[in-house]
Motif scaffolding. Structure first.
Motif, PDB file in Angstrom:
ATOM      1  N   LEU A 118       0.999  -1.061   0.012  1.00 29.00           N
ATOM      2  CA  LEU A 118       0.209  -0.207   0.156  1.00 29.00           C
ATOM      3  C   LEU A 118       0.671   1.279  -0.083  1.00 29.00           C
ATOM      4  O   LEU A 118       0.444   2.338  -0.469  1.00 29.00           O
ATOM      5  CB  LEU A 118      -0.873   0.033   1.027  1.00 29.00           C
ATOM      6  N   ARG A 119       1.899   1.057   1.088  1.00 31.47           N
ATOM      7  CA  ARG A 119       3.233   2.125   0.544  1.00 31.47           C
ATOM      8  C   ARG A 119       3.439   2.775  -0.094  1.00 31.47           C
ATOM      9  O   ARG A 119       3.586   3.225  -1.336  1.00 31.47           O
ATOM     10  CB  ARG A 119       3.897   1.878   1.760  1.00 31.47           C
ATOM     11  N   ARG A 120       4.252   1.803  -1.475  1.00 25.29           N
ATOM     12  CA  ARG A 120       4.422   1.914  -2.809  1.00 25.29           C
ATOM     13  C   ARG A 120       3.585   2.303  -3.895  1.00 25.29           C
ATOM     14  O   ARG A 120       3.895   2.555  -4.578  1.00 25.29           O
ATOM     15  CB  ARG A 120       4.598   0.421  -3.234  1.00 25.29           C
ATOM     16  N   GLU A 121       1.876   1.588  -3.399  1.00 21.93           N
ATOM     17  CA  GLU A 121       1.396   2.241  -4.107  1.00 21.93           C
ATOM     18  C   GLU A 121       1.309   3.866  -4.111  1.00 21.93           C
ATOM     19  O   GLU A 121       0.686   4.315  -5.369  1.00 21.93           O
ATOM     20  CB  GLU A 121      -0.113   1.346  -4.650  1.00 21.93           C
ATOM     21  N   ALA A 122       1.044   3.726  -3.132  1.00 21.71           N
ATOM     22  CA  ALA A 122       0.641   5.689  -2.587  1.00 21.71           C
ATOM     23  C   ALA A 122       2.270   6.605  -2.976  1.00 21.71           C
ATOM     24  O   ALA A 122       1.668   7.542  -2.855  1.00 21.71           O
ATOM     25  CB  ALA A 122       0.607   5.585  -1.346  1.00 21.71           C
ATOM     26  N   VAL A 132      -4.015   2.201  12.937  1.00 24.97           N
ATOM     27  CA  VAL A 132      -4.602   1.746  11.193  1.00 24.97           C
ATOM     28  C   VAL A 132      -5.539   2.760  11.044  1.00 24.97           C
ATOM     29  O   VAL A 132      -5.094   3.283  10.039  1.00 24.97           O
ATOM     30  CB  VAL A 132      -5.525   0.828  11.853  1.00 24.97           C
ATOM     31  N   ARG A 133      -5.686   3.831  11.710  1.00 23.18           N
ATOM     32  CA  ARG A 133      -6.295   4.675  11.136  1.00 23.18           C
ATOM     33  C   ARG A 133      -5.524   6.050  10.182  1.00 23.18           C
ATOM     34  O   ARG A 133      -5.570   6.453   9.686  1.00 23.18           O
ATOM     35  CB  ARG A 133      -7.800   5.807  11.917  1.00 23.18           C
ATOM     36  N   ALA A 134      -4.497   6.180  11.292  1.00 20.40           N
ATOM     37  CA  ALA A 134      -3.827   7.263  11.044  1.00 20.40           C
ATOM     38  C   ALA A 134      -2.811   6.672   9.741  1.00 20.40           C
ATOM     39  O   ALA A 134      -2.257   7.147   8.803  1.00 20.40           O
ATOM     40  CB  ALA A 134      -2.456   7.312  12.452  1.00 20.40           C
ATOM     41  N   LEU A 135      -2.192   5.687   9.008  1.00 28.32           N
ATOM     42  CA  LEU A 135      -1.764   5.450   8.126  1.00 28.32           C
ATOM     43  C   LEU A 135      -2.708   5.149   6.836  1.00 28.32           C
ATOM     44  O   LEU A 135      -2.024   5.785   6.553  1.00 28.32           O
ATOM     45  CB  LEU A 135      -1.071   3.754   8.253  1.00 28.32           C
ATOM     46  N   ALA A 136      -3.651   4.455   7.001  1.00 29.13           N
ATOM     47  CA  ALA A 136      -4.738   4.237   6.229  1.00 29.13           C
ATOM     48  C   ALA A 136      -5.233   6.015   6.010  1.00 29.13           C
ATOM     49  O   ALA A 136      -5.563   6.265   4.689  1.00 29.13           O
ATOM     50  CB  ALA A 136      -6.034   3.823   6.312  1.00 29.13           C
ATOM     51  N   GLY A 164      -4.356   7.898   2.052  1.00 29.06           N
ATOM     52  CA  GLY A 164      -5.072   7.443   1.206  1.00 29.06           C
ATOM     53  C   GLY A 164      -5.898   6.991   1.145  1.00 29.06           C
ATOM     54  O   GLY A 164      -6.870   6.945  -0.036  1.00 29.06           O
ATOM     55  N   LEU A 165      -6.328   5.930   1.590  1.00 32.58           N
ATOM     56  CA  LEU A 165      -6.798   4.359   1.449  1.00 32.58           C
ATOM     57  C   LEU A 165      -8.551   4.760   1.056  1.00 32.58           C
ATOM     58  O   LEU A 165      -8.517   5.793   2.306  1.00 32.58           O
ATOM     59  CB  LEU A 165      -7.278   3.512   2.247  1.00 32.58           C
ATOM     60  N   ASP A 166      -8.948   4.293   0.449  1.00 32.15           N
ATOM     61  CA  ASP A 166     -10.574   4.195   0.558  1.00 32.15           C
ATOM     62  C   ASP A 166     -11.414   3.660   1.735  1.00 32.15           C
ATOM     63  O   ASP A 166     -10.230   2.346   2.473  1.00 32.15           O
ATOM     64  CB  ASP A 166     -11.535   3.999  -1.091  1.00 32.15           C
ATOM     65  N   ALA A 167     -12.791   2.777   1.888  1.00 33.22           N
ATOM     66  CA  ALA A 167     -12.730   2.600   3.013  1.00 33.22           C
ATOM     67  C   ALA A 167     -12.673   1.053   2.624  1.00 33.22           C
ATOM     68  O   ALA A 167     -12.003   0.264   3.234  1.00 33.22           O
ATOM     69  CB  ALA A 167     -14.758   2.376   2.267  1.00 33.22           C
ATOM     70  N   GLY A 168     -12.107   0.474   1.093  1.00 33.69           N
ATOM     71  CA  GLY A 168     -11.997  -1.162   1.113  1.00 33.69           C
ATOM     72  C   GLY A 168     -10.908  -1.405   1.814  1.00 33.69           C
ATOM     73  O   GLY A 168     -10.472  -2.597   2.319  1.00 33.69           O
ATOM     74  N   GLY A 184     -10.718  -1.128   5.164  1.00 33.86           N
ATOM     75  CA  GLY A 184     -11.226  -2.463   5.740  1.00 33.86           C
ATOM     76  C   GLY A 184      -9.575  -3.587   6.111  1.00 33.86           C
ATOM     77  O   GLY A 184     -10.289  -4.317   6.816  1.00 33.86           O
ATOM     78  N   ALA A 185      -9.737  -3.374   5.272  1.00 32.52           N
ATOM     79  CA  ALA A 185      -8.478  -4.692   4.680  1.00 32.52           C
ATOM     80  C   ALA A 185      -7.153  -4.748   5.743  1.00 32.52           C
ATOM     81  O   ALA A 185      -6.776  -5.237   6.215  1.00 32.52           O
ATOM     82  CB  ALA A 185      -8.338  -5.005   3.042  1.00 32.52           C
ATOM     83  N   LEU A 186      -6.755  -3.542   5.780  1.00 29.84           N
ATOM     84  CA  LEU A 186      -5.229  -3.123   7.152  1.00 29.84           C
ATOM     85  C   LEU A 186      -6.349  -3.346   8.263  1.00 29.84           C
ATOM     86  O   LEU A 186      -5.418  -3.795   9.099  1.00 29.84           O
ATOM     87  CB  LEU A 186      -5.468  -1.569   6.265  1.00 29.84           C
TER      88      LEU A 186
END
Length: 685
Positions: free
Chosen positions: A5-9, A43-47, A51-55, A58-60
């Motif tokens: 997720l970090r690399r994708e961002a 987890v919320r701070a990382l999300a 810039g993660l969406d709800a899906g 939730g997975a994280l």
């Protein structure tokens, strides 16, 4: 998953750490699987930073939930549990127990702990030992420090109860397994080999900022495998034993509270209004608790549970010494139970030394006296006393091999004597008194070489003396007599109460020269009261007169009870005259002169002086002139007796009596010192 997720961002670890507030080290551990269960807010701070969406959020969160350790008992099955904490760190590790909200004092110790934690590059992983007596608030301090330092250790705060005061302390290997699992190690990955387990633990914490609280340590052996070897982690250890074998550690000493700190703790528990309304009772409660934090907390909890009860009422209950430990109980908090945990860990001889140490009179405890009371070899007693100090049940003297109880610990130790055989206690008390008085007499004779051997014990022939350990010279003799003042005075009372009257008379006789060197001691009144009573019990009129003389002098110079001193000198004079002993008659009159010297300074005029001698009859009769003349005549008779004393005495005694006489009569209204008249009489003779 987090790395993907970090690399994708398109974020580096440093950028994500900056945006989320999670340390780079914690991110690295999460991505490598070293830490598997971050907390929800992490987890919320990382999300949010990714810039993660709800899906994806939730997975994280689901992945984090799967890696979080489930609540389980500590290695001992008690309070060191793995679970969530209101103040748990970002990496969601083993939780700290709840801290008390009314923690009081310990400011310098807390500041020192904070300074140690703020060191960015310590040479080794710092370890802080908080050791000492039961009831000092070691765990409360450690928890207070851990909670105030929580934000400095983002990689986790771990608390484990090592159960050191229980019958079966926690096994360090079991503790390591629990800690490794709490740090995210899979159960199957925990090494079975003890050495490998220790190595894995130390490698894991070497790269993290973790705060490790190890409460109630049993001993050095239990603790060594649990200490990090390097890295920025901070370990706080509490325990009742001194853990003196641990190297390269920092130690924090927690003394009892000061009175104002004790009252402040009570105020925080029950509220300022109640303390302000009964400030004197609050201070009394603090004093009766010996300023021991546990005891203060117990009385506070009792009062908090009874909001309408007055502090003075509880103070009266706690003031009853025989019931004090009963009163210091609130729910499952008990002072007696806290002490009992340490007492149960002693072996039979350790318990015997602990109990018998409470029999030693006075504030200090000497190994020689304890050995006599316990009827054990002195070398063994010395080892046991050192062990009691190591366990926090005794306090050591900074300069000498002496020990001291806290007042409440002494009460507990004395309670344990209830199971001892009364006949054995009486026998050892008598034997101890005999040995103490033999040593006291021997020491006093070293200070008074001119003592008359017929009146004093002979240390060369007395089988109760102890030449191997007795004072070897005048300096040591005086030091022993001064240090053991309350001890040999207890022995003198014991000898008197058990009708060993000749021993009392002989010992007090040996002390006479020493009493000249320590005239400020009020205890001499007791010494010579006992010896005069023993001489009378023996029917020995000569020694009764001798010791009444000395008692008169002690009451005059040490007790400052001049009227009692005058009556005592009169009693000595009567005995001396009945015996036809002119020397003792002169000495008794000389002691009377010394009393007159003191009394003369208490009255502004001769008339008032004579009133004082006669017990104030003039004041009772309204100052009738005839009565005053009679009192003055009585005073003249008294001074005439003093002239007789000077004539009967000889040498130094004559000079001393003459000086007392001059002092007693100088400064009167128109009266010249009678010493001049004495000189004339002596010239005629």
């Amino acid at each position: 998953m987090l790395r993907r997720l970090r690399r994708e961002a398109g974020l580096s670890q440093e950028r994500l750490a900056h945006d989320s507030g999670v340390s780079v080290r914690a991110l690295a551990d999460l991505e490598r699987g070293r830490t598997r269960g971050p907390q929800r807010r992490t987890v919320r701070a990382l999300a949010g930073s990714l810039g993660l969406d709800a899906g994806d959020t939730g997975a994280l969160e689901a992945a984090a939930e799967a890696g979080r350790p489930r609540p389980r008992a500590s290695a001992s099955g008690r309070t060191g549990q793995v679970g969530q904490s209101e103040q748990a760190g970002p990496s969601g590790l083993l939780s700290l127990p709840r801290a008390v909200h009314d923690f009081t004092a310990r400011g310098p110790q807390t500041a020192w702990l904070h300074a140690l934690a703020d060191d960015p590059d310590p040479p080794r992983a710092p370890v802080v030992l908080v050791c000492g007596a039961p009831g000092l608030g070691k765990t409360a301090f450690a928890l207070h420090g851990a909670h105030t330092l929580a934000d400095r250790f983002p990689d986790g705060r771990i608390a484990v109860d090592l159960c050191g005061t229980q019958e079966r302390p926690a096994d360090p290997q079991d503790v390591l397994a629990s800690v490794l699992r709490a740090l995210g190690t899979a159960p199957r990955a925990v090494p079975a080999d003890p050495g490998e387990r220790v190595g894995t633990f130390r490698a894991l914490v070497a790269e993290r900022r973790i705060l490790l609280l190890l409460d109630d340590a049993a001993d050095d052996q239990q603790l060594r495998p649990l200490l990090p070897a390097a890295g920025p982690s901070l370990t706080i250890v509490t325990g009742r034993r001194s853990l003196a074998g641990l190297e390269a550690v920092h130690r924090i000493d927690l003394p009892v509270l000061r009175r104002e700190e004790s009252v402040e703790l009570l105020t925080r528990i029950i509220g300022p209004e109640r303390v302000a309304a009964e400030s004197r009772a609050a201070a009394d409660l603090a004093d009766l608790c010996g300023h021991l934090p546990l005891a203060i907390r117990i009385v506070g909890q009792r009062l908090a549970a009874r909001p309408h009860e007055r502090l003075a009422k509880l103070a009266r209950t706690v003031a009853e010494e025989e019931h004090r430990l009963d009163a210091l109980r609130a729910g499952d908090l008990q002072v007696r139970a806290a002490f009992a945990l340490s007492y149960r860990q002693l072996d039979a001889s350790g318990r015997a030394v602990f109990r018998n140490a409470a029999r030693v009179p006075g504030p200090d405890i000497d190994p020689w006296t304890v050995a006599l009371l316990a009827d054990l070899p002195r070398a063994q007693v010395r080892r046991r006393l050192a062990e009691l100090a190591d366990r926090g049940l005794l306090r050591t003297d900074p300069d000498r091999e002496r020990y001291r109880f806290h007042d409440l610990v002494r009460l507990f130790a004395a309670e344990q004597l209830a199971d001892d055989d009364p006949a054995t206690l009486a026998r050892t008390a008598d034997a101890t008194a005999l040995r103490l008085l033999a040593r006291a007499g021997s020491a006093a004779l070293r200070l008074d070489p001119a003592a008359r051997p017929g009146e004093d014990p002979d240390p060369a022939t007395d089988p109760a003396t102890d030449p191997a350990t007795g004072p070897a010279d005048r300096h040591r003799a005086r030091a022993w007599l001064e240090t053991e003042r309350e001890t040999w005075l207890w022995a003198l009372r014991r000898a008197h109460d058990t009708a060993r009257h000749r021993l009392v008379v002989d010992t007090a006789g040996a002390m006479h020269g020493f009493s000249d060197r320590t005239r400020h001691w009020p205890e001499w009144v007791t010494v010579f009261t006992l010896s005069a009573a023993s001489a009378r019990a023996l029917g020995d009129r000569h020694h009764a007169a001798v010791h009444l003389d000395r008692l008169a002098r002690a009451r005059n110079l040490c007790g400052h009870d001049h009227h009692a001193a005058f009556r005592t000198a009169r009693a000595a004079l009567d005995l001396a005259r009945e015996a036809g002993d002119s020397r003792r008659t002169g000495l008794a009159l000389g002691y009377g002169a010394g009393v007159l010297l003191r009394l003369r300074h208490c009255w502004p005029t001769p008339s008032r002086f004579y009133q004082g001698l006669s017990g104030g009859a003039g004041r009772r009769s309204g100052g009738d002139a005839a009565v005053r003349r009679g009192e003055e005549h009585q005073g003249d008779q008294v001074l005439g007796d003093v002239v007789e004393a000077v004539l009967l005495a000889g040498g130094d005694e004559q000079r001393g009596a003459r000086a007392d006489l001059d002092g007693a009569t100088a400064g009167g209204e128109g009266a010249a010192p009678l010493g001049h008249h004495v000189d004339l009489v002596l010239a005629v003779r």
